[in-house]
Design a protein around this motif. Structure first.
Motif, PDB file in Angstrom:
ATOM      1  N   ILE A  89       0.896  -1.227  -0.114  1.00 38.29           N
ATOM      2  CA  ILE A  89      -0.082   0.049   0.048  1.00 38.29           C
ATOM      3  C   ILE A  89       0.880   1.346  -0.008  1.00 38.29           C
ATOM      4  CG2 ILE A  89      -1.979  -0.986   0.998  1.00 38.29           C
ATOM      5  CD1 ILE A  89      -1.127   0.645   3.783  1.00 38.29           C
ATOM      6  N   CYS A  90       1.999   1.167   0.425  1.00 36.41           N
ATOM      7  CA  CYS A  90       3.002   2.256   0.474  1.00 36.41           C
ATOM      8  C   CYS A  90       4.488   2.155  -0.026  1.00 36.41           C
ATOM      9  CB  CYS A  90       3.167   2.634   2.011  1.00 36.41           C
ATOM     10  SG  CYS A  90       4.037   4.382   2.177  1.00 36.41           S
ATOM     11  N   PRO A  91       4.450   1.941  -1.311  1.00 34.95           N
ATOM     12  CA  PRO A  91       5.801   1.541  -2.022  1.00 34.95           C
ATOM     13  C   PRO A  91       6.728   2.625  -1.948  1.00 34.95           C
ATOM     14  CG  PRO A  91       4.005   1.970  -3.665  1.00 34.95           C
ATOM     15  CD  PRO A  91       3.262   1.989  -2.352  1.00 34.95           C
ATOM     16  N   LYS A  92       6.203   3.935  -1.798  1.00 28.90           N
ATOM     17  CA  LYS A  92       7.371   5.177  -1.491  1.00 28.90           C
ATOM     18  C   LYS A  92       7.623   5.330  -0.152  1.00 28.90           C
ATOM     19  CE  LYS A  92       6.086   6.856  -6.328  1.00 28.90           C
ATOM     20  NZ  LYS A  92       5.455   7.795  -6.740  1.00 28.90           N
ATOM     21  N   TRP A  93       7.450   4.420   0.822  1.00 26.09           N
ATOM     22  CA  TRP A  93       7.887   4.648   2.211  1.00 26.09           C
ATOM     23  C   TRP A  93       9.147   5.181   2.492  1.00 26.09           C
ATOM     24  CZ3 TRP A  93       5.275   5.954   6.352  1.00 26.09           C
ATOM     25  CH2 TRP A  93       5.964   5.788   7.648  1.00 26.09           C
ATOM     26  N   ALA A  94      10.165   4.753   1.827  1.00 26.73           N
ATOM     27  CA  ALA A  94      11.416   5.244   2.050  1.00 26.73           C
ATOM     28  C   ALA A  94      11.761   6.716   1.740  1.00 26.73           C
ATOM     29  CB  ALA A  94      12.415   4.228   1.353  1.00 26.73           C
ATOM     30  N   LYS A  95      10.986   7.099   0.944  1.00 31.67           N
ATOM     31  CA  LYS A  95      11.238   8.492   0.244  1.00 31.67           C
ATOM     32  C   LYS A  95      10.380   9.322   1.296  1.00 31.67           C
ATOM     33  CE  LYS A  95      10.654  11.537  -3.622  1.00 31.67           C
ATOM     34  NZ  LYS A  95      10.008  11.716  -4.974  1.00 31.67           N
ATOM     35  N   LEU A  96       9.325   8.892   1.609  1.00 27.38           N
ATOM     36  CA  LEU A  96       8.352   9.821   2.301  1.00 27.38           C
ATOM     37  C   LEU A  96       9.014   9.815   3.589  1.00 27.38           C
ATOM     38  CD1 LEU A  96       4.569   8.183   2.238  1.00 27.38           C
ATOM     39  CD2 LEU A  96       5.310  10.553   2.004  1.00 27.38           C
ATOM     40  N   ARG A  97       9.541   8.646   4.435  1.00 22.82           N
ATOM     41  CA  ARG A  97      10.058   8.938   5.717  1.00 22.82           C
ATOM     42  C   ARG A  97      11.297   9.806   5.723  1.00 22.82           C
ATOM     43  NH1 ARG A  97      12.319   3.479   5.268  1.00 22.82           N
ATOM     44  NH2 ARG A  97      14.503   3.718   5.514  1.00 22.82           N
ATOM     45  N   LYS A  98      12.180   9.855   4.825  1.00 21.85           N
ATOM     46  CA  LYS A  98      13.186  10.570   4.259  1.00 21.85           C
ATOM     47  C   LYS A  98      12.897  12.045   4.537  1.00 21.85           C
ATOM     48  CE  LYS A  98      17.324  11.079   1.679  1.00 21.85           C
ATOM     49  NZ  LYS A  98      18.249  10.768   0.377  1.00 21.85           N
ATOM     50  N   ASN A  99      11.524  12.660   3.674  1.00 21.57           N
ATOM     51  CA  ASN A  99      11.185  14.060   3.707  1.00 21.57           C
ATOM     52  C   ASN A  99      10.571  14.363   5.044  1.00 21.57           C
ATOM     53  OD1 ASN A  99      12.418  14.060   1.098  1.00 21.57           O
ATOM     54  ND2 ASN A  99      10.585  13.443   0.127  1.00 21.57           N
ATOM     55  N   HIS A 100      10.022  13.541   5.843  1.00 21.91           N
ATOM     56  CA  HIS A 100       9.510  13.844   6.891  1.00 21.91           C
ATOM     57  C   HIS A 100      10.222  14.662   7.953  1.00 21.91           C
ATOM     58  CE1 HIS A 100       6.117  13.896   9.929  1.00 21.91           C
ATOM     59  NE2 HIS A 100       6.710  12.942  10.784  1.00 21.91           N
ATOM     60  N   LYS A 101       9.603  15.972   8.357  1.00 18.89           N
ATOM     61  CA  LYS A 101      10.465  16.588   9.233  1.00 18.89           C
ATOM     62  C   LYS A 101       9.694  17.257  10.219  1.00 18.89           C
ATOM     63  CE  LYS A 101      14.686  16.633   6.985  1.00 18.89           C
ATOM     64  NZ  LYS A 101      14.416  15.357   6.410  1.00 18.89           N
ATOM     65  N   GLU A 102       8.483  17.111  10.237  1.00 24.33           N
ATOM     66  CA  GLU A 102       7.617  17.836  10.851  1.00 24.33           C
ATOM     67  C   GLU A 102       7.172  17.138  12.724  1.00 24.33           C
ATOM     68  OE1 GLU A 102       2.944  19.540  11.191  1.00 24.33           O
ATOM     69  OE2 GLU A 102       3.874  18.916   9.333  1.00 24.33           O
ATOM     70  N   LYS A 103       7.362  18.149  13.626  1.00 25.26           N
ATOM     71  CA  LYS A 103       7.328  17.347  14.733  1.00 25.26           C
ATOM     72  C   LYS A 103       5.832  17.221  15.377  1.00 25.26           C
ATOM     73  CE  LYS A 103      11.931  18.582  16.442  1.00 25.26           C
ATOM     74  NZ  LYS A 103      12.608  19.399  17.447  1.00 25.26           N
TER      75      LYS A 103
END
Length: 229
Positions: A89-103
């Motif tokens: 369901i989330c094939p781009k997880w690696a890219k998503l988590r790399k760009n996530h910076k919000e606390k």
């Protein structure tokens, strides 16, 4: 006289065993044990919302609770492990988590019926999560202030918790839904009594309340996708 006493005992036993048998037939677990498991589908969740709000809301208000099929991720066909389902369901997880910076916010929320089930799922998603930060969002042994402090001071990618605690964190502004992309309901899993999370009245109500607190709106705006595992 002793003979009479001896005769009454077995009769009492027969009556009590008959009563026990009668009670057992009424249990939900006995009915569920006979039925084969069916994977959750979008219609199931929509039906649940309609049943809950049907008598309390106007037709216009009910329209706002409608979730089109585009809101949903592919359903689990009951052959997947949790990690393989998340990968699909989330094939781009690696890219998503790399760009996530919000606390104070997470990319993915996984909602379960109990703390023990949360721990089970955290262990079973090792192959999927990589080096992302996972946080336990349930009430057992963890104070809400501790969770709020952790969310405020670090970047958390994935939250796994119970609907009651997640709802409380959102209400108290400890958890923001701004970065949320995926909400996964642990829909098909059954506990020892063979109940799914939506078969337990308290969990069902808290799940519906959580969805109504902004998740349904975000799904309709196409910024959050719903998954039924």
């Amino acid at each position: 006289q002793p003979a009479e006493c001896f005769l009454t005992r077995p009769e009492e036993k027969e009556e009590s065993t008959a009563k026990v048998k009668r009670r057992r037939k009424k249990k939900i677990s006995d009915i569920l044990a006979k039925s084969s498991p069916k994977p959750g589908v979008p219609e199931d969740l929509q039906k649940l919302l309609n049943q809950h709000f049907g008598s309390k809301r106007s037709v216009i208000e009910l329209e706002e609770l409608k979730l089109p099929d585009s809101c949903f991720l592919p359903a689990n066909d009951l052959t997947h492990s949790f990690s393989s389902y998340l990968k699909e369901i989330c094939p781009k997880w690696a890219k998503l988590r790399k760009n996530h910076k919000e606390k104070k916010s997470v990319l993915m929320l996984i909602v379960c019926s109990s703390a023990l089930r949360c721990l089970e799922l955290i262990k079973s998603m090792t192959a999927f999560k990589g080096d992302c930060k996972v946080m336990k969002l349930f009430a057992k042994h963890i104070k809400i202030k501790e969770q709020m402090h952790m969310l405020e001071n670090g970047v958390i990618h994935l939250g796994v918790g119970t609907p009651g605690r997640i709802k409380a964190l959102v209400e108290q502004d400890g958890l923001s839904l701004n970065s949320l992309k995926y909400l996964i309901l642990d829909w098909n899993w059954r506990d020892q009594k063979l109940r799914r999370m939506i078969d337990i009245p308290e969990i069902r109500k808290e799940t519906i309340d959580l969805l109504e607190m902004g998740i349904i709106k975000l799904c309709r705006e196409d910024s959050v996708k719903l998954g039924l595992f």
